[in-house]
Design an enzyme around this catalytic site. Structure first.
Site, PDB file in Angstrom:
ATOM      1  N   HIS A  57       0.746  -1.307  -0.158  1.00 10.31           N
ATOM      2  CA  HIS A  57       0.042  -0.264   0.177  1.00 10.31           C
ATOM      3  C   HIS A  57       0.818   1.175   0.000  1.00 10.31           C
ATOM      4  CE1 HIS A  57       0.922   0.751   4.128  1.00 10.31           C
ATOM      5  NE2 HIS A  57       0.826  -0.459   4.342  1.00 10.31           N
TER       6      HIS A  57
ATOM      7  N   GLU B  22      -2.210  -6.993   7.598  1.00 19.20           N
ATOM      8  CA  GLU B  22      -1.047  -7.095   8.184  1.00 19.20           C
ATOM      9  C   GLU B  22      -0.878  -7.910   9.255  1.00 19.20           C
ATOM     10  OE1 GLU B  22       2.038  -6.820   8.348  1.00 19.20           O
ATOM     11  OE2 GLU B  22       2.692  -4.870   7.762  1.00 19.20           O
TER      12      GLU B  22
END
Length: 242
Positions: A35, A110
């Site tokens: 990202h 994550e």
């Protein structure tokens, strides 16, 4: 030290080439994208799986847009992204340029960093020293206080979702928008070794997956960010600083 790293890189490349040679036309090419930059990246703050998490900064949006321009016209079938805000925003930029459908996938999140989430390293060391030791532990089986994942658990999750997505898209190419710690585990799944550096914001990383086998194609590609001068930035992206 440099010679040892060079030898290791060569050995990894040779092993990856050998594994790729065993793949058939049914293998799935998965491009894994980290990202764009967030405000917490700039602050050195652990993001983990806090919902919805921080949004992209203006530079983070520029990184996402640069990735989108680079991928426009490429022959991918779909975009999968973590359901955390920073990945969703990055995926939306890419979808706008590629006209591809986006599917949120929680397994691409994550690493859960337990009580370290939302804190800087300094804050963790001051308020939760035991968790800091757990975060930095060389053992892959150590979990982090507060419900955090071990690196072994994260790697098992990474391997599982890569296999699942590849089975869903046999012989196709797909994009996955995800996170730095997760990407480190993908590298380990594909190579059997640990990535020696960081995976910066907006980096492109490609693997081939067939059945339960995973092979590295390329890793940490940043050339698409050079024109916007955002190719060397990004806190996090390491094995222990999501």
């Amino acid at each position: 030290m440099t010679d040892r790293i060079s030898r290791r890189a060569l050995q990894t490349a040779q092993r990856a080439a050998k594994w790729r040679s065993r793949m058939s036309a049914d293998a799935t090419e998965i491009c894994l994208v980290r990202h764009g930059e967030t405000s917490w990246n700039l602050e050195g703050r652990m993001q983990g799986q806090l919902q919805p998490g921080p949004s992209l900064t203006p530079d983070g949006m520029r990184q996402a847009e640069a990735v989108a321009r680079h991928l426009a016209g490429s022959s991918y079938s779909a975009i999968y992204c973590s359901d955390l805000l920073r990945a969703v925003q990055t995926a939306a930029c890419i979808a706008a340029a590629t006209d591809l459908p986006v599917f949120q996938e929680a397994q691409l999140r994550e690493r859960h960093l337990g009580c370290c989430q939302g804190l800087t390293f300094e804050e963790i060391a001051r308020t939760a020293p035991a968790a800091m030791d757990q975060l930095r532990s060389p053992s892959p089986d150590v979990q982090i206080d507060g419900g955090g994942e071990s690196r072994a658990e994260l790697q098992a999750r990474a391997q599982r979702v890569l296999i699942q997505l590849a089975a869903r898209h046999r012989g196709e190419r797909i994009l996955c928008i995800t996170h730095g710690g997760f990407l480190h585990c993908c590298y380990s799944v594909a190579t059997g070794t640990t990535y020696p550096g960081k995976n910066l914001n907006g980096a492109l990383n490609t693997v081939l997956v067939e059945g339960s086998s995973c092979a590295l194609v390329e890793w940490g590609q940043m050339g698409h960010l050079q024109d916007v001068h955002l190719d060397a930035r990004g806190f996090g992206g390491g094995a222990s600083d999501g």
